[in-house]
Design a protein around this motif. Structure first.
Motif, PDB file in Angstrom:
ATOM      1  N   LYS A  66      17.998  -2.985 -29.118  1.00 24.52           N
ATOM      2  CA  LYS A  66      17.076  -3.666 -28.301  1.00 24.52           C
ATOM      3  C   LYS A  66      16.962  -5.046 -28.866  1.00 24.52           C
ATOM      4  N   ARG A  67      16.968  -4.868 -30.186  1.00 25.44           N
ATOM      5  CA  ARG A  67      16.635  -6.236 -31.015  1.00 25.44           C
ATOM      6  C   ARG A  67      17.841  -7.100 -31.433  1.00 25.44           C
ATOM      7  N   GLU A  68      19.080  -6.474 -31.070  1.00 29.10           N
ATOM      8  CA  GLU A  68      20.317  -7.129 -31.479  1.00 29.10           C
ATOM      9  C   GLU A  68      20.659  -8.427 -30.245  1.00 29.10           C
ATOM     10  N   GLN A  69      21.097  -9.491 -30.699  1.00 25.83           N
ATOM     11  CA  GLN A  69      21.122 -10.584 -29.713  1.00 25.83           C
ATOM     12  C   GLN A  69      22.134 -10.297 -28.535  1.00 25.83           C
ATOM     13  N   ASP A  70      23.258  -9.430 -28.732  1.00 24.64           N
ATOM     14  CA  ASP A  70      24.426  -9.210 -27.539  1.00 24.64           C
ATOM     15  C   ASP A  70      23.766  -8.405 -26.746  1.00 24.64           C
ATOM     16  N   THR A  71      22.686  -7.384 -27.097  1.00 27.45           N
ATOM     17  CA  THR A  71      21.934  -6.581 -26.121  1.00 27.45           C
ATOM     18  C   THR A  71      20.484  -6.575 -26.000  1.00 27.45           C
ATOM     19  N   VAL A  72      20.257  -7.688 -26.144  1.00 24.96           N
ATOM     20  CA  VAL A  72      18.776  -7.879 -25.708  1.00 24.96           C
ATOM     21  C   VAL A  72      18.168  -7.517 -24.206  1.00 24.96           C
ATOM     22  N   TRP A  73      19.349  -7.652 -23.566  1.00 28.41           N
ATOM     23  CA  TRP A  73      19.098  -7.195 -22.217  1.00 28.41           C
ATOM     24  C   TRP A  73      18.687  -5.817 -21.716  1.00 28.41           C
ATOM     25  N   LEU A  74      18.835  -4.727 -22.927  1.00 26.54           N
ATOM     26  CA  LEU A  74      18.188  -3.648 -22.914  1.00 26.54           C
ATOM     27  C   LEU A  74      16.800  -3.443 -22.669  1.00 26.54           C
ATOM     28  N   THR A  75      16.136  -4.569 -23.077  1.00 25.74           N
ATOM     29  CA  THR A  75      14.639  -4.487 -22.811  1.00 25.74           C
ATOM     30  C   THR A  75      14.349  -4.737 -21.431  1.00 25.74           C
ATOM     31  N   GLU A  76      15.177  -5.183 -20.481  1.00 25.35           N
ATOM     32  CA  GLU A  76      14.742  -5.600 -19.012  1.00 25.35           C
ATOM     33  C   GLU A  76      14.174  -4.316 -18.452  1.00 25.35           C
ATOM     34  N   PRO A  77      14.919  -3.087 -18.447  1.00 25.54           N
ATOM     35  CA  PRO A  77      14.246  -1.836 -17.555  1.00 25.54           C
ATOM     36  C   PRO A  77      13.470  -1.170 -18.512  1.00 25.54           C
ATOM     37  N   SER A  78      12.853  -0.363 -17.621  1.00 30.46           N
ATOM     38  CA  SER A  78      11.835   0.521 -18.319  1.00 30.46           C
ATOM     39  C   SER A  78      12.583   1.199 -19.498  1.00 30.46           C
ATOM     40  N   LYS A  79      11.580   1.555 -20.344  1.00 30.18           N
ATOM     41  CA  LYS A  79      12.103   2.342 -21.707  1.00 30.18           C
ATOM     42  C   LYS A  79      12.443   3.691 -21.371  1.00 30.18           C
ATOM     43  N   GLY A  80      11.788   4.486 -20.389  1.00 28.46           N
ATOM     44  CA  GLY A  80      11.879   5.834 -19.760  1.00 28.46           C
ATOM     45  C   GLY A  80      13.270   6.195 -19.642  1.00 28.46           C
ATOM     46  N   PRO A  81      14.007   5.484 -18.565  1.00 27.17           N
ATOM     47  CA  PRO A  81      15.443   5.875 -18.391  1.00 27.17           C
ATOM     48  C   PRO A  81      16.256   5.950 -19.652  1.00 27.17           C
ATOM     49  N   LEU A  82      15.943   4.835 -20.438  1.00 27.51           N
ATOM     50  CA  LEU A  82      16.988   4.822 -21.547  1.00 27.51           C
ATOM     51  C   LEU A  82      16.682   5.863 -22.781  1.00 27.51           C
ATOM     52  N   GLN A  83      15.407   6.354 -22.703  1.00 29.19           N
ATOM     53  CA  GLN A  83      15.009   7.611 -23.612  1.00 29.19           C
ATOM     54  C   GLN A  83      15.561   8.871 -22.946  1.00 29.19           C
ATOM     55  N   ALA A  84      15.450   9.026 -21.428  1.00 31.00           N
ATOM     56  CA  ALA A  84      15.926  10.185 -20.839  1.00 31.00           C
ATOM     57  C   ALA A  84      17.358  10.268 -20.997  1.00 31.00           C
ATOM     58  N   THR A  85      18.319   9.260 -21.016  1.00 31.71           N
ATOM     59  CA  THR A  85      19.524   9.345 -21.017  1.00 31.71           C
ATOM     60  C   THR A  85      19.976   9.903 -22.763  1.00 31.71           C
ATOM     61  N   LEU A  86      19.475   9.572 -23.482  1.00 32.55           N
ATOM     62  CA  LEU A  86      19.470  10.094 -24.690  1.00 32.55           C
ATOM     63  C   LEU A  86      19.356  11.653 -24.962  1.00 32.55           C
ATOM     64  N   ARG A  87      18.010  12.069 -24.162  1.00 28.19           N
ATOM     65  CA  ARG A  87      17.984  13.546 -24.164  1.00 28.19           C
ATOM     66  C   ARG A  87      19.155  14.257 -23.461  1.00 28.19           C
ATOM     67  N   ASN A  88      19.677  13.774 -22.305  1.00 26.29           N
ATOM     68  CA  ASN A  88      20.463  14.161 -21.430  1.00 26.29           C
ATOM     69  C   ASN A  88      21.922  14.326 -22.388  1.00 26.29           C
ATOM     70  N   LEU A  89      21.993  13.440 -23.275  1.00 25.03           N
ATOM     71  CA  LEU A  89      23.330  13.347 -24.256  1.00 25.03           C
ATOM     72  C   LEU A  89      23.097  14.616 -25.208  1.00 25.03           C
ATOM     73  N   GLN A  90      21.994  14.717 -25.670  1.00 27.59           N
ATOM     74  CA  GLN A  90      21.539  15.859 -26.565  1.00 27.59           C
ATOM     75  C   GLN A  90      21.912  17.254 -26.247  1.00 27.59           C
ATOM     76  N   GLY A  91      21.132  17.100 -24.845  1.00 26.62           N
ATOM     77  CA  GLY A  91      21.380  18.609 -23.984  1.00 26.62           C
ATOM     78  C   GLY A  91      22.856  18.969 -23.724  1.00 26.62           C
TER      79      GLY A  91
END
Length: 380
Positions: A66-91
């Motif tokens: 989220k801090r990188e210049q090329d992917t700063v757009w990751l801050t646009e959506p809510s943080k919840g779905p991004l954290q949830a997809t990491l949980r899904n990957l772990q599962g």
């Protein structure tokens, strides 16, 4: 009657506004990017360093992305779905390590269902309306059935399928009452001509929804094949093909829900075969019919509904010769081709192949239930 609290998802269709559609599209894109990048990092760490990346490490990676210049757009959506997809990957990795599934695959844009999960702090539920984080308006949901009275959703998942339809799945805790105890038991033999045959002699017809819509599907696929790659017409035709598939899947799911509910409601014990559907679909002559029957989905529905309602489900050994064993005397015939639908045992009993198999499944299921999982039937 006794009751238990279970987590249950209620699924509804909703119609987003243009603004909500754009915001959800960006969210789906970010979710897909985070999942794929985290999967790539974990794969790289293992192939180059033989090191397993933990879920906590991927969570820190997300903060850095989220801090990188090329992917700063990751801050646009809510943080919840991004954290949830990491949980899904772990599962997904947990299932892979336990040998319950294959290695996780990368998500492809436009080729599968897009989804995003919002935790309790990323949405609000008031007065029967759901409002997602970073959205100004509540979702226009078609409440086809009411939520349990006083229910407080713990999370919601919004999705868009290949046919362009939007759905929301609302997870709530609900008290489910167990069914009245009954002495009835049943053995279930699944098949293609009949979806399943019961030990009572009843045969449940196989609707074969895919075959009934095959002409419509083939027509849509031919029109899709004639369009130019990358064109708007191709995108439109891809949606039309997806709508045919969605119609087939919806009707099949509805039929399986009604059948599984009935079996669980009427019987205290349901005995089924532990079939390896993954191996069976390798038979190219039967793969299409087996996939259309969806035996694995039926079994899953029976199992979780039985758990809710205080019933028992017994899965017998897949190598048990249920069709070749006489349910009257126990004699096992040497050869019984699939084309033989009726056979006569040396003891004089005349058997319908499927009914006989269902009776044997019922008898063995009751034996396993009484004597324990260590019981293994003889193999032909």
């Amino acid at each position: 009657m006794a009751s238990k609290v279970v987590k249950r998802a209620y699924r509804y269709r909703f119609y987003p506004t243009e603004e909500q559609r754009d915001q959800l599209a960006r969210t789906f894109g970010c979710v897909r990017y985070v999942y794929n990048r985290a999967l790539a990092e974990r794969s790289r760490a293992w192939s180059q360093e033989q090191r397993r990346v933990t879920h906590a490490e991927t969570d820190k990676m997300l903060t850095q992305w989220k801090r990188e210049q090329d992917t700063v757009w990751l801050t646009e959506p809510s943080k919840g779905p991004l954290q949830a997809t990491l949980r899904n990957l772990q599962g997904a990795f947990d299932k892979f390590w336990r040998k319950q599934g294959g290695y996780p695959n990368f998500k492809k844009k436009g080729r599968s269902r897009d989804s995003a999960t919002y935790f309790a702090n990323c949405f609000s539920f008031r007065d029967g309306q759901v409002k997602l984080a970073k959205q100004a308006e509540a979702l226009d949901i078609r409440w086809s059935r009411p939520l349990p009275e006083g229910a407080q959703p713990s999370q919601v998942t919004v999705s868009r399928d290949a046919a362009g339809r939007y759905h929301i799945s609302i997870l709530v805790e609900e008290a489910v009452t167990e069914h009245e105890p009954t002495g009835a038991t049943v053995g279930v033999d699944v098949g293609i001509t009949s979806l399943c045959t019961l030990s009572t002699g009843e045969k449940i017809r196989n609707p074969r929804y895919e075959r009934r819509d095959r002409e419509r599907l083939a027509k849509a696929q031919r029109r899709l094949a004639r369009t130019q790659k990358g064109s708007n017409n191709r995108a439109k035709m891809r949606v039309k093909v997806a709508k045919v598939y969605a119609r087939i899947a919806d009707r099949r799911r509805d039929h399986l829900h009604k059948l599984s509910t009935r079996l669980v409601r009427e019987n205290q014990v349901v005995a089924i075969e532990d079939l390896s559907v993954r191996n069976m679909v390798r038979n190219h002559n039967l793969a299409r019919a087996i996939a259309d029957a969806s035996w694995a989905q039926l079994r899953s529905m029976i199992e979780y509904k039985a758990d809710w309602r205080g019933r028992e489900v017994v899965a017998i050994d897949r190598f048990y010769p249920s069709s070749k064993t006489c349910s009257a005397c126990g004699h096992i015939v040497d050869i019984l081709p699939l084309s033989v639908r009726e056979w006569i045992c040396p003891c004089g009993a005349v058997h319908d192949r499927d009914v006989n198999a269902a009776k044997n499944i019922q008898a063995l299921g009751l034996s396993v239930l009484a004597c324990g999982d260590g019981v293994r039937p003889p193999r032909a």
